[in-house]
Design a protein around this motif. Structure first.
Motif, PDB file in Angstrom:
ATOM      1  N   GLU A 187     -15.811  -1.077   1.900  1.00  0.00           N
ATOM      2  CA  GLU A 187     -14.619  -1.875   2.139  1.00  0.00           C
ATOM      3  C   GLU A 187     -13.409  -0.993   1.835  1.00  0.00           C
ATOM      4  OE1 GLU A 187     -12.702  -5.945   0.316  1.00  0.00           O
ATOM      5  OE2 GLU A 187     -14.867  -5.656   0.202  1.00  0.00           O
ATOM      6  N   PHE A 188     -12.403  -1.053   2.703  1.00  0.00           N
ATOM      7  CA  PHE A 188     -11.258  -0.160   2.572  1.00  0.00           C
ATOM      8  C   PHE A 188      -9.951  -0.934   2.437  1.00  0.00           C
ATOM      9  CE2 PHE A 188     -14.526   2.118   4.918  1.00  0.00           C
ATOM     10  CZ  PHE A 188     -14.627   3.276   4.179  1.00  0.00           C
ATOM     11  N   TYR A 189      -9.006  -0.295   1.764  1.00  0.00           N
ATOM     12  CA  TYR A 189      -7.664  -0.825   1.590  1.00  0.00           C
ATOM     13  C   TYR A 189      -6.677   0.247   2.002  1.00  0.00           C
ATOM     14  CZ  TYR A 189      -9.599  -4.881  -0.647  1.00  0.00           C
ATOM     15  OH  TYR A 189     -10.282  -6.040  -0.878  1.00  0.00           O
ATOM     16  N   LEU A 190      -5.544  -0.198   2.559  1.00  0.00           N
ATOM     17  CA  LEU A 190      -4.591   0.724   3.141  1.00  0.00           C
ATOM     18  C   LEU A 190      -3.196   0.489   2.594  1.00  0.00           C
ATOM     19  CD1 LEU A 190      -4.074   2.858   5.454  1.00  0.00           C
ATOM     20  CD2 LEU A 190      -3.559   0.900   6.913  1.00  0.00           C
ATOM     21  N   CYS A 191      -2.500   1.592   2.301  1.00  0.00           N
ATOM     22  CA  CYS A 191      -1.078   1.525   2.009  1.00  0.00           C
ATOM     23  C   CYS A 191      -0.363   1.694   3.340  1.00  0.00           C
ATOM     24  CB  CYS A 191      -0.649   2.618   1.027  1.00  0.00           C
ATOM     25  SG  CYS A 191       1.149   2.708   0.844  1.00  0.00           S
ATOM     26  N   PHE A 234      -7.963   3.781   0.894  1.00  0.00           N
ATOM     27  CA  PHE A 234      -8.730   3.815  -0.344  1.00  0.00           C
ATOM     28  C   PHE A 234      -9.990   2.978  -0.186  1.00  0.00           C
ATOM     29  CE2 PHE A 234      -4.267   4.227  -1.386  1.00  0.00           C
ATOM     30  CZ  PHE A 234      -4.240   5.296  -2.270  1.00  0.00           C
ATOM     31  N   GLU A 235     -11.068   3.409  -0.837  1.00  0.00           N
ATOM     32  CA  GLU A 235     -12.249   2.559  -0.942  1.00  0.00           C
ATOM     33  C   GLU A 235     -11.938   1.447  -1.939  1.00  0.00           C
ATOM     34  OE1 GLU A 235     -15.877   4.535  -1.947  1.00  0.00           O
ATOM     35  OE2 GLU A 235     -15.685   5.988  -0.338  1.00  0.00           O
ATOM     36  N   PHE A 236     -12.736   0.395  -1.896  1.00  0.00           N
ATOM     37  CA  PHE A 236     -12.505  -0.772  -2.747  1.00  0.00           C
ATOM     38  C   PHE A 236     -12.379  -0.376  -4.220  1.00  0.00           C
ATOM     39  CE2 PHE A 236     -14.198  -4.079  -5.546  1.00  0.00           C
ATOM     40  CZ  PHE A 236     -13.286  -5.093  -5.291  1.00  0.00           C
ATOM     41  N   GLY A 237     -13.304   0.433  -4.710  1.00  0.00           N
ATOM     42  CA  GLY A 237     -13.283   0.822  -6.126  1.00  0.00           C
ATOM     43  C   GLY A 237     -12.012   1.552  -6.517  1.00  0.00           C
ATOM     44  N   GLU A 238     -11.549   2.448  -5.647  1.00  0.00           N
ATOM     45  CA  GLU A 238     -10.296   3.166  -5.913  1.00  0.00           C
ATOM     46  C   GLU A 238      -9.116   2.197  -5.916  1.00  0.00           C
ATOM     47  OE1 GLU A 238     -10.669   7.470  -3.811  1.00  0.00           O
ATOM     48  OE2 GLU A 238     -10.786   5.736  -2.456  1.00  0.00           O
ATOM     49  N   GLY A 276      -5.140  -1.084  -9.240  1.00  0.00           N
ATOM     50  CA  GLY A 276      -4.573  -2.432  -9.286  1.00  0.00           C
ATOM     51  C   GLY A 276      -4.071  -2.889  -7.925  1.00  0.00           C
ATOM     52  N   PHE A 277      -4.703  -2.359  -6.848  1.00  0.00           N
ATOM     53  CA  PHE A 277      -4.344  -2.678  -5.472  1.00  0.00           C
ATOM     54  C   PHE A 277      -2.874  -2.352  -5.179  1.00  0.00           C
ATOM     55  CE2 PHE A 277      -8.138  -5.064  -6.383  1.00  0.00           C
ATOM     56  CZ  PHE A 277      -8.928  -4.753  -5.298  1.00  0.00           C
ATOM     57  N   GLU A 278      -2.390  -1.284  -5.850  1.00  0.00           N
ATOM     58  CA  GLU A 278      -1.058  -0.736  -5.598  1.00  0.00           C
ATOM     59  C   GLU A 278      -1.201   0.739  -5.281  1.00  0.00           C
ATOM     60  OE1 GLU A 278       1.727  -1.342  -8.761  1.00  0.00           O
ATOM     61  OE2 GLU A 278       1.770  -3.514  -8.482  1.00  0.00           O
ATOM     62  N   CYS A 279      -0.443   1.212  -4.320  1.00  0.00           N
ATOM     63  CA  CYS A 279      -0.497   2.616  -3.918  1.00  0.00           C
ATOM     64  C   CYS A 279      -0.021   3.499  -5.069  1.00  0.00           C
ATOM     65  CB  CYS A 279       0.377   2.852  -2.684  1.00  0.00           C
ATOM     66  SG  CYS A 279       0.413   4.577  -2.152  1.00  0.00           S
ATOM     67  N   PRO A 280      -0.816   4.482  -5.465  1.00  0.00           N
ATOM     68  CA  PRO A 280      -0.404   5.366  -6.563  1.00  0.00           C
ATOM     69  C   PRO A 280       0.773   6.279  -6.180  1.00  0.00           C
ATOM     70  CG  PRO A 280      -2.453   6.149  -5.612  1.00  0.00           C
ATOM     71  CD  PRO A 280      -2.139   4.834  -4.957  1.00  0.00           C
ATOM     72  N   GLU A 281       1.035   6.417  -4.881  1.00  0.00           N
ATOM     73  CA  GLU A 281       2.121   7.280  -4.416  1.00  0.00           C
ATOM     74  C   GLU A 281       3.465   6.557  -4.407  1.00  0.00           C
ATOM     75  OE1 GLU A 281       1.807  10.624  -3.522  1.00  0.00           O
ATOM     76  OE2 GLU A 281      -0.222  10.410  -4.312  1.00  0.00           O
ATOM     77  N   PRO A 312       1.888  -2.551  -2.142  1.00  0.00           N
ATOM     78  CA  PRO A 312       0.575  -3.208  -2.235  1.00  0.00           C
ATOM     79  C   PRO A 312      -0.410  -2.613  -1.223  1.00  0.00           C
ATOM     80  CG  PRO A 312       2.188  -4.663  -1.220  1.00  0.00           C
ATOM     81  CD  PRO A 312       2.936  -3.441  -1.670  1.00  0.00           C
ATOM     82  N   LEU A 313      -1.679  -2.573  -1.611  1.00  0.00           N
ATOM     83  CA  LEU A 313      -2.745  -2.112  -0.726  1.00  0.00           C
ATOM     84  C   LEU A 313      -3.339  -3.330  -0.045  1.00  0.00           C
ATOM     85  CD1 LEU A 313      -4.541   0.488  -3.047  1.00  0.00           C
ATOM     86  CD2 LEU A 313      -2.774   0.898  -1.326  1.00  0.00           C
TER      87      LEU A 313
END
Length: 174
Positions: A115-119, A126-130, A135-140, A144-145
């Motif tokens: 499962e993937f999440y996108l900024c 990002f993969e789900f675990g990442e 916290g479902f926020e882009c580290p850059e 929100p992801l």
């Protein structure tokens, strides 16, 4: 298939170009009949000797050229006589297609089982675990992801896999 027929095929031209690059393409595209030295090729083609040697070595690594060494009795110098073997190209291309098929099948499975999440701002996936770790926020950028639907990507992969399987006459198993 004769050299001329092979070299007129755009797929084979592209394959050779991918192997030896633009500087080595004159070497690959003009295989002489019989044996030739690297120095003769460089002079005939107007290329740097190192570029000719690099192209010959790449062709050798891909079973498209062989050489034999001859030692000069007077000087002791070694001369390498090269012979081209382009009859191996169709087999090499088929091996490349099998490698591509394996890689695509492996990647399709990865896409299907994760499962993937996108900024949307940074276009970072990002993969789900990442995503969870962040916290479902882009580290850059802190945006929100969002959950990402990769169905179109998987469909395109499935279509390409199907075409490769058809071309290689590979049965679908399990």
């Amino acid at each position: 298939m004769a050299f001329e027929d092979l070299l007129n095929d755009p797929v084979i031209q592209k394959y050779l170009h991918e192997l030896v690059g633009p500087t080595g393409m004159p070497v690959a595209a003009a295989p002489p009949d019989g044996e030739v030295t690297d120095e003769e090729l460089a002079e005939e083609l107007g290329l740097e000797l190192n570029d000719v040697r690099r192209a010959l070595f790449i062709l050798y690594e891909n079973d498209l050229a062989t050489y034999r060494r001859v030692r000069d009795e007077d000087s002791g110098w070694l001369t390498y006589l090269w012979t081209f073997h382009y009859d191996n190209i169709p087999e090499n291309l088929q091996e490349e297609m099998y490698r591509l098929l394996d890689a695509l099948e492996e990647r399709e499975e990865y896409e299907r089982t994760h499962e993937f999440y996108l900024c949307e701002v940074c276009s970072i996936r990002f993969e789900f675990g990442e995503a969870m770790d962040f916290g479902f926020e882009c580290p850059e950028c802190g945006s929100p992801l969002d959950a990402m639907d990769n169905d179109r990507l998987r469909d395109a992969m499935d279509e390409r896999i199907g075409k490769l399987r058809d071309e290689l006459n590979v049965d679908v198993t399990g």
